[in-house]
Design an enzyme around this catalytic site. Structure first.
Site: not given
Ligand code: ADP
Ligand code: NG1
Ligand code: MG
Length: 498
Positions: A159, A204
């Site tokens: 997240s 999250d």
């Molecule tokens: P997760 O939440 O599982 O890490 P997501 O696809 O929901 O994956 O979010 C990842 C996206 O969030 C990245 O591709 C970017 O756009 C943004 N992001 C997260 N952390 C940073 C950061 N430190 N600097 C810039 N963008 C970020």
């Molecule tokens: P990540 O993997 O952090 O993008 C997502 C959702 C949560 C939850 C989980 C699955 C967002 C920001 N986060 O997490 O709310 O549904 O998947 O349990 O959409």
């Molecule tokens: Mg995410």
């Protein structure tokens, strides 16, 4: 109990005495970069952590409780008022170039052109929307200079997106001089992250804001709240990164949002099949809302909700995908009308045909069973009756069941995650599962503390040596790909004397 967002004047309350020296160096680097970029020192900082979800996947948006903990890795934002626009920079400027946005909070987030700064934009709109919803005076929009530095691996299910959204929201509250309660911020950051394009469930943001050192949290919704869960003694949670990136916002229509839509359709179809009037059924948003309807029909002993739900799903939802036409004739409403107020959900509809239709039965089976596993996991953790060894066995088994359900029913695992889970089990994990949305990203494994070092070595040689050979990671970065994690603290505003 209402808890305000903490405001600290030094780094120790957040990073602890052990972590403070490294944090001081890090913040000094951020200040230096900020001054280089904007010609002045920041007014204040905010930080918010990533999280690992121990159990309860893809059920937060269905209204069910989940069980995450905040992790040490966080995202920091430095901010000051200045200039005429919102200028957002990143310490990793090659990957995340500067973005300039208008100060007008009514400007929409450009979902069609995904940019990392959309998360800042979403938080910016979120703060103004929150103030309006509370009837509070909004600040005069002014130019802001912002610099982001993040240590949460991105697209890994830990997240990073919510760490970024939450820390931006906290920095904005701080710079506008607004005090707010944790629960309100958890609530509005969930809503505002949806501006980026995922139909976010709220877990999250809640744990990023409400996390506490040493404790996992049972996070529940409507309204959002978090209660303490003590983690079992003699064991640790090890996070391993499959090194398959899963960018949720970019893949949302085919993956994450598709599941949100499938669950809603499953809920409505189930309710109608149970005899609920159609015009009321189409108002239903979550599978949780169907529970009373199920209970009325399958009146069983108290506490057997998940059994009744499983039986209802078995009886009333058929195997295999539902074509759009079948659902529309059951509902008596076109899907475009059902989702007319939700652009993200509407985008999913034409894509379902390519996937053969909507898989209502398996998605609902996962949600009801996973919701029950979360309650069992919490009860085992908090039980004073169950012995330590027994606890570990039960928790591990629940994690394994969750993984099987994510893989087979919810179809949110992937080959690399399945391999990593297999390697982790063979290396002695008591339980192992994907964490977060899935389709890539990390696993979390329950491992005996005394065996953790050996476990990590074995997974390194069985899984990560191949990744090094494939050029997916370098030897030096391996420590960031697999590590034991302890629950860390939640978001804060930090006002250092500079
Ligand atoms: P997760 O939440 O599982 O890490 P997501 O696809 O929901 O994956 O979010 C990842 C996206 O969030 C990245 O591709 C970017 O756009 C943004 N992001 C997260 N952390 C940073 C950061 N430190 N600097 C810039 N963008 C970020
Ligand atoms: P990540 O993997 O952090 O993008 C997502 C959702 C949560 C939850 C989980 C699955 C967002 C920001 N986060 O997490 O709310 O549904 O998947 O349990 O959409
Ligand atoms: Mg995410």
């Amino acid at each position: 109990m209402a808890e305000p967002i903490p405001v600290f004047e030094d780094l120790t309350p957040v990073y602890g005495s052990e972590g403070t020296p490294a944090a001081q160096e890090r913040y000094a680097r951020i200040i230096e970069a900020f001054e280089r970029r904007f010609g002045a020192k920041p007014e204040l900082f905010a930080r918010s952590p990533g999280r690992v979800n121990l159990i309860g996947e893809h059920i937060d948006y269905e209204g069910y409780g989940v069980l995450p903990m905040a992790i040490r890795q966080d995202t920091v934002v430095a901010i000051r008022k200045g200039g005429n626009d919102l200028v957002i920079g990143n310490l990793n400027k090659h990957k995340y170039p500067d973005v300039t946005l208008s100060v007008d909070p009514s400007k929409p987030v450009d979902v069609a052109n995904h940019s990392w700064a959309n998360y800042f934009h979403a938080a910016y709109k979120g703060v103004f929307d929150y103030l309006r919803s509370k009837g509070l005076a909004a600040p005069q929009p002014v130019g802001l200079q912002v610099l982001v530095e993040g240590q949460v691996p991105t697209g890994s299910g830990l997240s990073s997106s919510s760490a970024l959204t939450c820390t931006c929201a906290l920095a904005l509250l701080g710079v506008f001089g607004i005090t707010a309660q944790q629960a309100d911020v958890a609530e509005f950051t969930c809503t505002c992250e949806r501006h980026v394009g995922t139909e976010s469930g709220g877990m999250d943001q809640a744990i990023s804001i409400m996390g506490m050192p040493g404790l996992a949290k049972m996070v529940e919704f409507n309204p959002v709240r978090a209660s303490d869960v003590s983690l079992p003694e003699g064991a640790t949670f090890v996070i391993s990164n499959s090194l398959t990136v899963s960018n949720k916002a970019e893949t949302a229509p085919l993956r994450y949002n598709m599941r949100v839509v499938e669950c809603r359709l499953a809920a409505i179809c189930l309710a109608i099949s149970l005899g609920h009037p159609k015009e009321q059924a189409v108002q239903i948003k979550t599978l949780r809302e169907v529970e009373p309807i199920i209970e009325a029909k399958f009146a069983g002993p108290k506490g057997s909700v998940s059994n009744s739900s499983a039986a209802a799903v078995e009886q009333y939802l058929h195997e295999g995908p539902y074509p759009q036409e079948e659902i529309e004739s059951l509902l008596g409403t076109p899907l475009a009308t059902l989702f007319s107020d939700n652009a993200s959900a509407k985008r999913v509809i034409p894509l379902a045909a390519g996937a053969g239709g909507f898989k209502l039965r398996n998605r609902a089976r996962h949600v009801y069973a996973e919701a029950a596993r979360v309650l069992q996991f919490r009860d085992v953790c908090n039980s004073s009756q169950i012995g330590a060894e027994d606890k570990l066995g039960k928790l591990g088994a629940l994690m394994d069941e969750s993984q099987a359900s994510c893989r087979d029913l919810y179809e949110c695992s992937c080959e690399e995650l399945d391999t990593l889970v297999g390697v982790s089990k063979a290396a002695g994990a008591l339980g192992s599962r994907l964490t977060g949305a899935g389709w890539g990203g990390c696993t979390v494994s329950l491992v005996r503390e005394a065996a953790a070092a050996e476990f990590i070595n074995q997974v390194k040689s069985e899984y990560f040596s191949g990744c090094i050979k494939d050029g997916k990671v370098s030897e030096e970065l391996l420590a960031e790909c697999i590590f034991a994690s302890r629950p860390a603290s939640g978001g804060a505003i930090i006002k250092l004397k500079l």
